[in-house]
Structure formats: C-alpha cells, structure tokens
Design a protein around this motif. Structure first.
Motif, PDB file in Angstrom:
ATOM      1  N   ILE A  73       0.868  -1.190   0.137  1.00 37.03           N
ATOM      2  CA  ILE A  73      -0.056   0.109  -0.025  1.00 37.03           C
ATOM      3  C   ILE A  73       0.864   1.272   0.021  1.00 37.03           C
ATOM      4  O   ILE A  73       1.874   1.471   0.792  1.00 37.03           O
ATOM      5  CB  ILE A  73      -0.866   0.007   1.307  1.00 37.03           C
ATOM      6  CG1 ILE A  73      -1.944  -1.290   1.254  1.00 37.03           C
ATOM      7  CG2 ILE A  73      -1.578   1.419   1.536  1.00 37.03           C
ATOM      8  CD1 ILE A  73      -2.767  -1.430   2.230  1.00 37.03           C
ATOM      9  N   CYS A  74       0.639   2.340  -0.958  1.00 37.41           N
ATOM     10  CA  CYS A  74       1.412   3.306  -1.029  1.00 37.41           C
ATOM     11  C   CYS A  74       0.943   4.360  -0.313  1.00 37.41           C
ATOM     12  O   CYS A  74      -0.160   4.237   0.339  1.00 37.41           O
ATOM     13  CB  CYS A  74       1.816   3.759  -2.465  1.00 37.41           C
ATOM     14  SG  CYS A  74       0.456   3.749  -3.638  1.00 37.41           S
ATOM     15  N   GLN A  79      -6.241   9.990   5.354  1.00 36.67           N
ATOM     16  CA  GLN A  79      -7.061   8.992   5.199  1.00 36.67           C
ATOM     17  C   GLN A  79      -8.358   8.920   5.765  1.00 36.67           C
ATOM     18  O   GLN A  79      -9.377   8.171   5.311  1.00 36.67           O
ATOM     19  CB  GLN A  79      -6.363   7.250   4.999  1.00 36.67           C
ATOM     20  CG  GLN A  79      -5.408   7.361   4.063  1.00 36.67           C
ATOM     21  CD  GLN A  79      -4.610   5.930   4.257  1.00 36.67           C
ATOM     22  OE1 GLN A  79      -5.040   5.010   4.892  1.00 36.67           O
ATOM     23  NE2 GLN A  79      -3.572   5.844   3.307  1.00 36.67           N
ATOM     24  N   THR A  90      -6.181   0.948   7.770  1.00 31.78           N
ATOM     25  CA  THR A  90      -5.360   0.575   6.440  1.00 31.78           C
ATOM     26  C   THR A  90      -4.197  -0.346   7.266  1.00 31.78           C
ATOM     27  O   THR A  90      -3.720  -1.500   6.695  1.00 31.78           O
ATOM     28  CB  THR A  90      -4.839   1.650   5.752  1.00 31.78           C
ATOM     29  OG1 THR A  90      -5.884   2.638   5.477  1.00 31.78           O
ATOM     30  CG2 THR A  90      -3.931   1.474   4.640  1.00 31.78           C
ATOM     31  N   ALA A  94      -3.306  -4.466   6.178  1.00 33.01           N
ATOM     32  CA  ALA A  94      -2.211  -4.637   5.885  1.00 33.01           C
ATOM     33  C   ALA A  94      -1.447  -5.705   6.607  1.00 33.01           C
ATOM     34  O   ALA A  94      -1.111  -6.554   6.301  1.00 33.01           O
ATOM     35  CB  ALA A  94      -1.254  -3.454   5.420  1.00 33.01           C
ATOM     36  N   MET A 101       2.572  -1.593   4.190  1.00 34.06           N
ATOM     37  CA  MET A 101       2.006  -0.249   4.266  1.00 34.06           C
ATOM     38  C   MET A 101       2.852   0.895   4.540  1.00 34.06           C
ATOM     39  O   MET A 101       3.688   0.903   5.448  1.00 34.06           O
ATOM     40  CB  MET A 101       0.979  -0.365   5.334  1.00 34.06           C
ATOM     41  CG  MET A 101       0.287   1.216   5.376  1.00 34.06           C
ATOM     42  SD  MET A 101      -0.657   1.513   6.845  1.00 34.06           S
ATOM     43  CE  MET A 101      -1.065   3.316   6.572  1.00 34.06           C
ATOM     44  N   ASP A 282       4.386   1.703  -8.757  1.00 30.83           N
ATOM     45  CA  ASP A 282       3.090   2.116  -8.442  1.00 30.83           C
ATOM     46  C   ASP A 282       2.513   2.885  -9.579  1.00 30.83           C
ATOM     47  O   ASP A 282       2.976   3.600 -10.277  1.00 30.83           O
ATOM     48  CB  ASP A 282       2.551   2.766  -7.016  1.00 30.83           C
ATOM     49  CG  ASP A 282       3.200   4.366  -6.850  1.00 30.83           C
ATOM     50  OD1 ASP A 282       3.329   4.815  -7.872  1.00 30.83           O
ATOM     51  OD2 ASP A 282       3.577   4.839  -5.923  1.00 30.83           O
ATOM     52  N   PHE A 303       2.784  -1.494  -5.559  1.00 31.40           N
ATOM     53  CA  PHE A 303       1.866  -0.779  -4.638  1.00 31.40           C
ATOM     54  C   PHE A 303       0.783  -0.153  -5.116  1.00 31.40           C
ATOM     55  O   PHE A 303       0.568   0.220  -6.253  1.00 31.40           O
ATOM     56  CB  PHE A 303       2.825   0.485  -4.028  1.00 31.40           C
ATOM     57  CG  PHE A 303       3.945  -0.396  -3.066  1.00 31.40           C
ATOM     58  CD1 PHE A 303       3.841  -0.642  -1.797  1.00 31.40           C
ATOM     59  CD2 PHE A 303       4.916  -0.950  -3.588  1.00 31.40           C
ATOM     60  CE1 PHE A 303       4.762  -1.150  -0.889  1.00 31.40           C
ATOM     61  CE2 PHE A 303       5.993  -1.562  -2.862  1.00 31.40           C
ATOM     62  CZ  PHE A 303       5.951  -1.599  -1.500  1.00 31.40           C
ATOM     63  N   VAL A 308      -6.918   1.578  -1.972  1.00 29.45           N
ATOM     64  CA  VAL A 308      -7.070   1.783  -0.683  1.00 29.45           C
ATOM     65  C   VAL A 308      -8.221   2.573  -0.051  1.00 29.45           C
ATOM     66  O   VAL A 308      -9.248   2.292   0.499  1.00 29.45           O
ATOM     67  CB  VAL A 308      -5.760   1.798   0.041  1.00 29.45           C
ATOM     68  CG1 VAL A 308      -5.925   2.092   1.524  1.00 29.45           C
ATOM     69  CG2 VAL A 308      -4.748   0.886  -0.469  1.00 29.45           C
ATOM     70  N   VAL A 320     -10.302  -2.902   2.973  1.00 35.13           N
ATOM     71  CA  VAL A 320      -8.940  -2.723   2.426  1.00 35.13           C
ATOM     72  C   VAL A 320      -8.596  -4.321   2.465  1.00 35.13           C
ATOM     73  O   VAL A 320      -7.950  -4.395   1.316  1.00 35.13           O
ATOM     74  CB  VAL A 320      -8.020  -1.782   3.386  1.00 35.13           C
ATOM     75  CG1 VAL A 320      -6.664  -1.911   2.916  1.00 35.13           C
ATOM     76  CG2 VAL A 320      -8.534  -0.322   3.599  1.00 35.13           C
ATOM     77  N   LEU A 324      -6.933  -5.971  -1.066  1.00 41.06           N
ATOM     78  CA  LEU A 324      -5.917  -6.806  -1.199  1.00 41.06           C
ATOM     79  C   LEU A 324      -5.940  -8.295  -1.331  1.00 41.06           C
ATOM     80  O   LEU A 324      -5.172  -8.582  -2.371  1.00 41.06           O
ATOM     81  CB  LEU A 324      -4.921  -6.638   0.217  1.00 41.06           C
ATOM     82  CG  LEU A 324      -4.217  -5.196   0.603  1.00 41.06           C
ATOM     83  CD1 LEU A 324      -3.919  -5.300   1.971  1.00 41.06           C
ATOM     84  CD2 LEU A 324      -3.120  -4.965  -0.306  1.00 41.06           C
TER      85      LEU A 324
END
Ligand SMILES: Cc1cc2nc3c(=O)[nH]c(=O)nc-3n(C[C@H](O)[C@H](O)[C@H](O)COP(=O)(O)O)c2cc1C
Length: 359
Positions: A73-74, A79, A90, A94, A101, A282, A303, A308, A320, A324
């Motif tokens: 996850i970038c 968020q 998140t 992850a 993450m 990414d 990523f 997300v 999330v 994934l």
C-alpha cells in the motif's frame, strides 16, 4: 465486490463529491493518470501451458522481509477523509495480510498510533523533506523508534501538481483533523487551510541528491526513493546509495505528460541490474494481470494508492483487506493461467506490446 472497479464505483457513489474528486484526480490534463491504466492494457501476455500450476508461490522477499504476496500500500495523505479510521484501519488490514503499508508524512493519525495499531505490521514511513530540516529529522527518528522498517523519501514533489477539479471546486479543504505530525507531543490540530498547506508549502523545493546521505545519516533504516521516472534519475539514485527505487509518477498527480510507470519500468530495471537496489512500482495497478506484468518486467513488488481509499470507504479495515485479497487472488489465477507456479517464473519474454490501438 468482484473487481476493483466495483470498489471504485462504491466510493464514487458514497464519498462526498469533493473528496472523491480530490482522490481520483490527476494533474492538469490528466494524460499521465489515464496512461497509467492504458499502458498496462497495451502490454499483452504470452502465456505458457502445460506446466504444473496446482500450487502457486506468490511470496517474495522485500528488503530482507518475507511477504506472502508482493502487493503493498503506497502512501496517501489524510485517509480519515472517507469517514473511516483511515490509516489505523489501513495498517490493521495490511498487517493482517502481512502486506507492506507506507504511511504518509501527512497522516491523519500519528505515526506512533498507527504503529501501535499494527504492532507486527511491515510499516514503512514516507518522508517529505520539509523546509524545516529539524522537523524532518525528528520525523525520521520517531519513525525508527516506533518500529517503521524503511524510509520512503518522495522526490517528485518540490511543489504540488495542479488538480483542476480541486481548483474548480474552490480548493480541496480537509474537513478532518490533520494530524500535526511535526510535533513530538502530537496534539490533534485543526488544519487551518487546505491542500496547499499540507501538500506543498512546507515541503522544501530546494532538495538535491546530496540529501540522500543526510536522510541516511538520521537513522539505520534503509532508504527508498519514490518518484523516479527516468533511467537517468535511477542512475543518480543508485549512485546516491539508495536501497530501493519506487517507479512512480505519484498516480499522475504531479507532472502531467510523463510516461506511465509501467512504460518506464524496463529502463529503471536496466540501470539497477547488477546492483542490490530493489525496484518497486506504483500507478494504475488495478488487476492481477497488472501486477503480473510489473513483476514480469522486473519489479520486486507493486503498490496501490486509490484502491485503498475505495476499500476504506466500503468497509474500513475489512474493505482494505478485501481489496488486497482480490488483487492477490487475481494475481494467483493470472499466474496459473500463464503457466507460472512462482513469481520467479515471470519474465519479460512473457510480455509483448499489443496491437496498435487508440489507447
Ligand atoms: C489522495 C492521494 C494522496 C496521496 N498522498 C501522497 C503522499 O502523502 N505522499 C506520497 O508520496 N504520495 C502520495 N500519493 C501518491 C501515491 O503514493 C501513489 O504514488 C499513487 O496513488 C499510485 O497510483 P494509484 O493511485 O493509481 O495506485 C497520494 C495519492 C493519492 C491518490
């Protein structure tokens, strides 16, 4: 929810318009934003058949750390904007999947709180070099102390790119509390102004390659440079001594008109051949076959950014996780159907540029 498109649609229908627009936008004419997707579509796969693919090994070793599948996850800022627990959710998602993450400098929750929400997680910290070097240094020290495993220095943002949707709607104004990551005591402070205050005005536009050594000197953590979009920059990054390169155009949010990430990846891989520098990518990764293509061209991991947000909007941490899982399962099936039992079986010869089209 059977594809990432479904998650995007859910977010479009459920997020406040200004937030959805801010997240989905690219810079200026959005050419690079669109090309990040189109470039994946232009690449076609040459599958192999009749190989035993009854068991697939998607695992990889990223900076010495084992991950069960190479999708992370970038960093994306604040968020909590989608009404969820944001970075905390998140990080938990992850961590539950042993996925990496990267936490943004502009997190809506302190880096320490995020770390304690996911004590066994593979957390990396994304760093903007701020005009105030002491504050910057403190961030790195705190990240190391809190257990983050790498510093991801974003190099493509001397100034924030223009997002016309934001400008048309009067400028994106964070409506959640923007966490003041810059103080040790970490009080929640109300952000007094909009995007520019968190997106650009504090970031130093005068940073040069010499800063890599300085960032390295602040901790014992590996340093990854994010935002490399040419072989020349990759060469400078290798010479500067980075441990990893994230091929990224910031999801098309910075300089419009640069190549798609997947199109520049081979050039960067060529530069890093024979070195220990790992390359990640990414930008526009939305399908298992996109992941397969990036890995085949030599990326160690990919990523994801916007998906997300969609997952968070749908069901917070669980959303999330579903994002994934979906990508992981799509990758697994794509590998099976192309005759690859392990990510090590993927190679550039499996790809070919598709027929000329209007993409
Ligand atoms: C809403 C949003 C906020 C972002 N914030 C940051 C950030 O704080 N730092 C950073 O290095 N990149 C940031 N990015 C860029 C992402 O890390 C990443 O490069 C990009 O989203 C990848 O493309 P994708 O969204 O197509 O997966 C942000 C992207 C989005 C969409």
């Amino acid at each position: 929810m059977i594809s990432l498109d479904d998650f995007e649609k859910y977010a479009r229908d459920n997020l406040p318009r200004s937030v959805f627009n801010h997240v989905s936008s690219g810079a200026d004419d959005q050419q690079t934003l669109q090309d990040n997707r189109n470039a994946f579509k232009r690449l076609r796969i040459r599958p192999r058949v009749l190989r035993d693919v009854s068991k697939r090994d998607l695992s990889a070793t990223i900076l010495g750390q084992h991950v069960p599948f190479p999708i992370g996850i970038c960093p994306s800022a604040i968020q909590k904007h989608n009404g969820s627990d944001g970075e905390m959710a998140t990080a938990k998602a992850a961590s539950s999947m042993e996925s990496i993450m990267i936490l943004s400098t502009y997190s809506s929750t302190s880096l320490e709180e995020v770390a304690s929400a996911a004590p066994t997680g593979h957390l990396w910290f994304q760093l903007y070099v701020l005009k105030d070097r002491e504050k910057t240094a403190r961030l790195v020290c705190r990240a190391e102390k809190a257990g983050y495993k790498a510093i991801v220095f974003t190099a493509d943002t001397p100034y924030a790119g223009r997002k016309l949707n934001d400008e048309r709607s009067g400028g994106f104004k964070p409506t959640v509390r923007l966490f003041d990551t810059f103080t040790f005591r970490c009080p929640n402070v109300e952000s007094s102004s909009g995007q520019s205050s968190y997106g650009s005005s504090e970031i130093s536009p005068s940073v040069t390659w010499s800063y890599i050594r300085w960032i390295q000197s602040l901790s014992s953590l590996p340093v990854i440079i994010k935002g490399i979009m040419s072989g020349d920059s990759a060469r400078e990054a290798v010479a500067a001594g980075v441990d990893g390169i994230m091929v990224s155009n910031h999801g098309g949010r910075q300089l419009d008109g640069v190549l798609a990430s997947i199109d520049i990846l081979p050039e960067v891989i060529a530069v890093t051949q024979g070195t220990n520098v790992e390359v990640y990518l990414d930008g526009g990764v939305r399908l298992g076959t996109d992941v397969l293509k990036a890995l085949a061209l030599g990326a160690k991991a990919v990523f994801i950014g916007r998906p997300v947000w969609w997952g968070l909007t749908y069901k917070g941490e669980e959303g999330v996780r579903q994002v994934l899982e979906l990508l992981r399962d799509e990758l697994s099936l794509a590998m099976a159907l192309s005759g690859c039992a392990s990510v090590n079986d993927l190679s550039p010869s499996m790809l070919i540029r598709g027929h000329p089209s209007n993409l």
